[in-house]
Design an enzyme around this catalytic site. Structure first.
Site, PDB file in Angstrom:
ATOM      1  N   TRP A   3      -6.708  19.607  16.251  1.00  0.00           N
ATOM      2  CA  TRP A   3      -6.305  18.426  17.010  1.00  0.00           C
ATOM      3  C   TRP A   3      -4.799  18.214  16.988  1.00  0.00           C
ATOM      4  CZ3 TRP A   3      -6.675  12.687  15.520  1.00  0.00           C
ATOM      5  CH2 TRP A   3      -6.361  12.470  14.175  1.00  0.00           C
ATOM      6  N   GLY A  11     -10.651  14.689  11.155  1.00  0.00           N
ATOM      7  CA  GLY A  11      -9.192  14.686  11.091  1.00  0.00           C
ATOM      8  C   GLY A  11      -8.632  13.561  10.255  1.00  0.00           C
ATOM      9  N   ASP A  14      -8.734  12.593   7.117  1.00  0.00           N
ATOM     10  CA  ASP A  14      -9.051  12.864   5.723  1.00  0.00           C
ATOM     11  C   ASP A  14      -7.893  12.406   4.825  1.00  0.00           C
ATOM     12  OD1 ASP A  14      -7.783  14.927   7.200  1.00  0.00           O
ATOM     13  OD2 ASP A  14      -8.206  16.405   5.663  1.00  0.00           O
ATOM     14  N   GLU A  19       5.412  13.722   8.023  1.00  0.00           N
ATOM     15  CA  GLU A  19       4.059  13.768   8.573  1.00  0.00           C
ATOM     16  C   GLU A  19       3.541  12.391   8.960  1.00  0.00           C
ATOM     17  OE1 GLU A  19      -0.328  15.326   6.947  1.00  0.00           O
ATOM     18  OE2 GLU A  19       1.248  14.713   5.553  1.00  0.00           O
TER      19      GLU A  19
END
Length: 671
Positions: free
Chosen positions: A232, A409, A411, A611
């Site tokens: 993704w 996604g 997590d 991130e």
């Protein structure tokens, strides 16, 4: 709308006044870098940041004459970065005009992403690049294992020849090429038996007119420890690449994803063998549309891409493990074919999570208590503790949902209360609605409403319109909360709607599931937008989930996909979703908050792009679970982070000229 880079450049030229010397001035690279670091890097972290106690720094030319005096840490950090970059290229001197000391952080960040970061994150799987792509900090394999689809003869020969050369040159560790069976053999046991021997899954090769390989098709990785093609992440990265007109990389991303469906049966979480049991949120049709709308592919390519994507749609997302019948409705859930703990998680990740099960065991040897590590190993390899229950579930059930959560996604998050497989989620079903609508609209736009290659009813746009109507009906019945005016996941095991507030509740707006021309649907869209802003909007963007939901979960462990953290995918999908329903002002406001946190951290921390961010404090300092990728570097951030780079590039297009001017001056968002 005028392209973002042109808007920035125009603003920059109009607003920044600089003096240009009559003759170009050059400065020595090594000496200036040494003096700068010694004088201004007061905390010794090989960066110049807001935390350093800087003093005026004199830039001198080759003769020692004063050229310019820097008085603020940002100019010094830019100088440090440019000197280091020049030094890495073995340049002895650098022109002052090339330093960009008067460039705004917005202009600089945009330029670095477009001209340097995308290239730094680009990978290929071929002879020239294998050393770079094999690197995997998440695996303890003792050899470099390369897994090749056995049904791709061109790839088999290419990589077996490569392994032979590796052996002849006595490379250490040696390259071991393993041929994979067909995807129907990728069972849980098959993947578990690869423990200790996990490796890279090969991707598409470019071939010449004679069918001979010329190298790997390029792709972009997220960055840091994520050195693979992720499922993704790729959609958001593609949006950034399209924005920056990098057709080569955007097309390469799509071709590699489609290759995986053909040869691995799905788009795995990422192209490593330990991911062969699960996928991630599906965005293939959205990638196809992004490339098609940008004119980067032709109709023949689109037709072939849809044919491959149909395989994924049918076999994965409507397969027996993921499709759930709920009364008259059918919706999908996240799942993972594997069992037990995930091989790729960091050591110790499960230690705290195992404590509720460990507490169920009697203490038999106080001198040698059963550690979480031994407990997991005995469960996994000796078949012990399978009947042990804690928090109402067995270890088998816990790990199955833990794996499914990673397919989502997200997590990890408390959103599913560690019971992910018990939910049909808003995000997944919005994505599948988008698949169905994309099929319908692409067939109508490019193929007159019918594409025979898809076969049977799938060839007809009218079929896909029926599918979207059925999914919309199911989602409104089960997931729409009329009282709160928002979408929530549905717990089909207990037959009730969740109350956990997540940014994923805006996915239906991104997917255009609600009809903007229908007054009832339009009212729903505006209700959802208003609810999300009240519950999730923070000083620097949308938080992944609401504070009240995290508090209500009563869990002590902080999770990275929960409040107070914000992520690029949620922001980008929210902006587009709001714009779909005419809520441009709200989209611009949220985009400004997000771009501000990126620019402010890049300004204060030596060009850093990470991130994720804490959107409450506006900080990159994230301590939940895995920390924050992109914070550890010396002198210069060389790559940023994939979807964060993309969100900056795409987000610039949502700003008004006034907002862009404010961002260049780093004006904090209004409270």
């Amino acid at each position: 709308m005028k392209p973002a880079h042109k808007m920035i450049s125009g603003w920059f030229i109009g607003c920044v006044l600089t003096s240009t010397p009559l003759f170009p001035q050059t400065i020595p690279v090594t000496d200036t870098l040494w003096r700068l670091a010694a004088q201004e890097d007061t905390d010794g972290d090989q960066k110049i940041t807001i935390h350093d106690h800087v003093t005026p720094f004199v830039i001198r030319d080759q003769s020692g004459a004063e050229v310019r005096i820097l008085t603020n840490f940002y100019e010094m950090s830019v100088l440090l970065q440019e000197l280091k970059r020049a030094g890495d290229l073995h340049t002895n001197e650098i022109n002052m005009d090339h330093l960009g000391l008067d460039e705004s952080v917005v202009e600089r960040t945009h330029r670095l992403i477009k001209d340097k970061f995308w290239n730094a994150l680009t990978r290929r799987i071929d002879a020239a690049s294998l050393d770079e792509v094999e690197r995997d900090s998440k695996s303890d394999a003792k050899h470099d294992y390369l897994y090749v689809p056995g049904n791709d003869p061109v790839a088999v020969k290419y990589f077996e020849d490569l392994a032979k050369v590796s052996r002849e040159k006595h490379h250490s560790p040696p390259l071991k090429v393993v041929l994979l069976p067909t995807p129907d053999k990728f069972t849980s046991d098959f993947v578990r038996n690869l423990d200790g021997e996990h490796g890279l899954l090969t991707l598409k090769l470019e071939v010449d007119a004679h069918g001979h390989p010329t190298g790997g098709v390029p792709y972009v990785v997220p960055g840091g420890r994520f050195n693979e093609l992720y499922c993704w992440d790729s959609y958001f990265i593609v949006l950034g690449l399209v924005q920056d007109q990098r057709a080569d990389l955007a097309r390469g991303m799509a071709d590699n994803l489609l290759y995986q469906v053909q040869h691995y049966g799905m788009v795995p979480n990422a192209n490593r063998t330990y991911y062969l049991t699960r996928s991630q949120p599906p965005f293939l049709t959205s990638i196809i549309r992004a490339l098609s709308d940008a004119g980067m592919v032709d109709k023949k390519w689109v037709a072939n891409a849809l044919k491959i994507t149909l395989i994924e749609y049918q076999n994965v997302w409507l397969g027996k493990d993921r499709l759930v019948k709920i009364g008259p409705y059918a919706l999908s859930r996240y799942y993972d074919m594997g069992n037990g703990p995930c091989p790729e998680v960091e050591p110790g990740h499960y230690d705290e999570k195992m404590l509720p099960w460990l507490k169920q065991l009697p203490v038999t040897d106080a001198a040698q208590p059963l550690t979480p590590f031994r407990f997991i190993n005995e469960y996994l390899y000796a078949g012990k503790f399978t009947d042990l229950r804690a928090d109402g579930m067995t270890l088998d059930e816990f790990f199955k949902s833990d794996r499914a959560l990673r397919e989502s996604g997200h997590d990890t998050t408390h959103r599913f209360d560690d019971r992910t497989v018990d939910f049909v989620s808003v995000d997944l079903n919005s994505l599948l609605y988008k698949y169905e609508m994309d099929f319908a609209e692409l067939l109508e736009k490019d193929f007159g409403g019918r594409l025979p290659e898809l076969g049977g009813e799938f060839a007809e746009a009218s079929y896909w319109r029926q599918r979207t109507a059925a999914r919309k009906e199911a989602m409104l019945a089960l997931m729409w909360d009329d009282e709160r005016g928002y979408f929530f996941d549905y717990d089909y095991v207990n037959g009730k709607r969740s109350t956990y507030i997540s940014a994923t509740g805006l996915y239906p707006l991104w997917a255009k599931m609600l009809d903007a021309n229908n007054p009832i649907d339009l009212a729903r869209a505006k209700q959802a937008a208003d609810y999300a802003c009240r519950k999730l909007e923070q000083p620097t963007g949308l938080s992944a989930t609401a504070k009240e939901s995290v508090t209500a979960a009563r869990r002590k462990d902080e999770r990275q996909w929960d409040y107070p953290y914000g992520w690029a995918p949620h922001q980008m999908l929210a902006w587009r979703g709001l714009k779909n329903y005419g809520l441009d002002d709200t989209a611009s406001r949220l985009a400004y908050r997000w771009l501000y946190v990126i620019a402010k951290n890049a300004h204060d921390y030596n060009g850093m792009i990470t991130e994720k961010y804490n959107v409450v404090t506006g900080s990159h300092e994230v301590f939940a679970e895995y920390g924050n990728v992109g914070t550890k570097f010396a002198y210069i951030a060389t790559e940023g982070f994939g979807w964060m780079n993309a969100s900056f590039e795409v987000g610039l297009n949502y700003l008004t000229p006034k907002q862009l001017a404010d961002l260049n001056q780093l004006k904090p968002p209004p409270k």
